[in-house]
Write an enzyme that holds these catalytic residues in place. Structure first.
Site, PDB file in Angstrom:
ATOM      1  N   SER A 134      32.267  39.105  48.396  1.00  0.00           N
ATOM      2  CA  SER A 134      32.587  39.675  47.246  1.00  0.00           C
ATOM      3  C   SER A 134      31.442  40.675  46.533  1.00  0.00           C
ATOM      4  CB  SER A 134      33.378  38.798  46.121  1.00  0.00           C
ATOM      5  OG  SER A 134      32.556  37.944  45.687  1.00  0.00           O
ATOM      6  N   ASP A 194      30.947  35.199  34.030  1.00  0.00           N
ATOM      7  CA  ASP A 194      30.722  35.264  35.600  1.00  0.00           C
ATOM      8  C   ASP A 194      29.329  36.069  35.577  1.00  0.00           C
ATOM      9  OD1 ASP A 194      30.246  36.395  38.328  1.00  0.00           O
ATOM     10  OD2 ASP A 194      32.473  37.177  38.504  1.00  0.00           O
ATOM     11  N   HIS A 251      28.832  38.196  39.868  1.00  0.00           N
ATOM     12  CA  HIS A 251      29.379  39.743  40.135  1.00  0.00           C
ATOM     13  C   HIS A 251      28.785  40.743  39.226  1.00  0.00           C
ATOM     14  CE1 HIS A 251      32.235  37.026  42.115  1.00  0.00           C
ATOM     15  NE2 HIS A 251      32.356  37.743  43.304  1.00  0.00           N
TER      16      HIS A 251
END
Ligand SMILES: *[C@@H]1O[C@H](CO)[C@@H](O)[C@H](O)[C@H]1NC(C)=O
Ligand SMILES: *[C@@H]1O[C@H](CO)[C@@H](O)[C@H](O)[C@H]1NC(C)=O
Ligand SMILES: *[C@@H]1O[C@H](CO)[C@@H](O)[C@H](O)[C@H]1NC(C)=O
Ligand SMILES: *[C@@H]1O[C@H](CO)[C@@H](O)[C@H](O)[C@H]1NC(C)=O
Ligand SMILES: *[C@@H]1O[C@H](CO)[C@@H](O)[C@H](O)[C@H]1NC(C)=O
Ligand SMILES: *[C@@H]1O[C@H](CO)[C@@H](O)[C@H](O)[C@H]1NC(C)=O
Ligand SMILES: *[C@@H]1O[C@H](CO)[C@@H](O)[C@H](O)[C@H]1NC(C)=O
Ligand SMILES: *[C@@H]1O[C@H](CO)[C@@H](O)[C@H](O)[C@H]1NC(C)=O
Length: 415
Positions: free
Chosen positions: A146, A386, A389
């Site tokens: 990702s 997070d 990312h």
């Protein structure tokens, strides 16, 4: 002793909560199935070469070439709210919710206004049209997890503004996403393969980091989709790092054993390397490998005595910094593997420059299991931020500016 400390490092890299960040979850699963529709029928590679006759030479000026001997990975972040960001959340319709931090409620926006300045030269100014001219009749594909998907999206956003509506399209063909630019007979693509080699996490949406099992010697399922691609950009790191041991097979497909992550990573890269040496054409195909994207899980690493993570950070780190999340043994394995390859793979070593960017992660303004965080989750950033990312526009744009600089550097007009 050494192994013990390594194990502890890997062990502590991903607190259990983070497992859910790497997984798209059921909400997204349903969504993706709806959107992908009958995409298997979609004919991808029937490329009419009718545009060939319009082929014009790409005009490369002296400012487009990075000075010989300049290491573009050494430098600093400088404030530049005049030229950056290179696009906005509003101007790019192709961004997924996971990365649109501002729209998701992030109050500060400094993170978009930093430019990477190499010490001894300048990066060429990103020119979407020039990139498209270089990609004419070609496929550029990003392969990985990702984090790599964000680099793909960044690239799409960097170029899409110069293509008129109706002349560009984004298709999902799981495990791929394909952005086609009709007029240039070109495509920018993404292929989900979090371990590069085959694994039980290869399904584009239904995958798990908790019960990973990797086939260290198998790449056949993926490579078929990669062999026709002109420019391949690989990345694989964070999925390996969940625990110090990983279930994997090598040889017999039924013989699942626990491997040290470092051993497993080396074997997987060897499989990848052998495939490239035997199947790719060094004269027509180009391969890049992105070094690991750093994480900022523990604020004590840059702010001794603190007890948080990357949440509420609004400025890059000044001065030397290397977080413990960027495993140096993995880096060494990568280095050794690329050295031994016959095929020429260009390593884009973006780890150090990204290490400085503790301010640029999605924190509580991204998604978890395919959904934006709830109010309750947002009020608990220690557990829910997070720090893997990145927001877009943001750091992955710089990785692409560097990729662009390398493509320019190697570009030759065939007149
Ligand atoms: C799915 O495909 C059908 C027919 O091929 C089409 O009518 C429909 O609009 C598509 N749905 C989506 C969400 O793309
Ligand atoms: C850009 O940054 C400068 C220096 O911090 C500031 O004075 C100026 O207001 C900023 N301009 C915009 C448009 O944000
Ligand atoms: C997801 O994968 C698991 C194991 O591979 C399978 O048992 C499950 O049915 C799948 N779920 C969906 C919604 O496809
Ligand atoms: C490997 O798989 C076994 C059986 O499913 C499981 O008990 C074990 O915890 C797994 N090991 C790792 C490192 O995930
Ligand atoms: C993992 O590493 C340790 C120390 O280097 C070694 O003793 C052990 O045999 C390794 N295990 C595997 C499964 O490779
Ligand atoms: C964020 O940091 C600022 C100082 O830099 C502080 O005043 C503020 O309370 C912090 N916000 C949260 C939610 O922790
Ligand atoms: C990437 O750069 C870092 C320093 O910035 C260095 O320690 C590391 O060895 C480099 N990696 C490779 C594979 O050359
Ligand atoms: C590999 O790439 C490097 C850097 O682009 C170049 O100097 C070298 O000549 C290439 N080697 C081969 C065998 O193509």
């Amino acid at each position: 002793m050494k192994q013990l400390s390594l194990d502890r490092r890997i062990q502590t890299l991903f607190p259990v909560a983070l497992a859910s960040l790497l997984v798209l979850g059921t909400a997204r699963l349903v969504l993706d199935h709806l959107k992908s529709n009958h995409s298997r029928d979609f004919r991808l590679y029937s490329r009419p070469r009718s545009h060939e006759k319009h082929k014009l030479p790409v005009v490369i000026s002296p400012e487009d070439r990075v000075a010989e001997g300049c290491n573009v990975f050494e430098g600093k972040w400088v404030w530049d709210n005049v030229s950056y960001p290179l696009y906005t959340e509003e101007s790019c319709p192709f961004l997924v919710k996971q990365v649109t931090c501002q729209r998701n409620g992030r109050p500060d926006s400094f993170y978009k206004n930093w430019r990477w300045q190499p010490n001894e030269c300048n990066l060429p100014r990103f020119d979407p049209l020039k990139l498209l001219q270089m990609l004419r009749g070609k496929r550029l594909m990003f392969v990985g997890d990702s984090v790599q998907r964000a680099q793909f999206e960044s690239m799409v956003c960097l170029v899409q503004s110069v293509i008129p509506v109706g002349k560009k399209s984004l298709q999902r063909v799981p495990p791929m996403k394909i952005f086609k630019i009709e007029e240039f007979d070109a495509s920018i693509e993404y292929y989900w393969a979090p371990f590069i080699v085959e694994s039980n996490s290869d399904h584009a949406t239904n995958h798990t980091v908790l019960k990973r099992s990797v086939k260290l010697d198998s790449i056949a399922k993926h490579r078929k989709e990669w062999e026709g691609v002109d420019i391949l950009v690989f990345e694989s790191y964070v999925w390996w790092m969940y625990k110090p041991l990983i279930n994997a097979t090598y040889g017999s497909p039924d013989d699942v054993k626990e491997y040290n992550v470092t051993t497993a990573y080396r074997l997987a890269l060897e499989t990848w390397a052998n495939w490239m040496d035997s199947k790719l054409n060094p004269h027509t195909q180009k391969v890049f490998f992105m070094s690991m994207s750093p994480t900022h899980l523990w604020s004590w690493e840059w702010k001794p005595g603190s007890d948080g993570n990357c949440f509420n950070e609004s400025h890059p780190i000044q001065g030397p910094f290397w977080g413990t999340g960027s495993n140096l043994e993995i880096m060494e394995i990568l280095h050794d593997t690329l050295q031994q390859l016959k095929f020429n793979v260009t390593l884009l070593n973006i780890t150090q420059l990204s290490e400085f960017r503790k301010d640029a992660h999605t924190t509580i303004y991204g998604e978890r299991k395919g959904k934006l965080l709830t109010k309750e989750q947002r009020s608990d950033p220690n557990n829910f931020a997070d720090c893997i990312h990145w927001c877009l526009p943001g750091v992955p744009d710089t990785w692409n500016e560097i990729l662009y600089a390398y493509l320019l550097k190697n570009y030759q007009n065939f007149l």
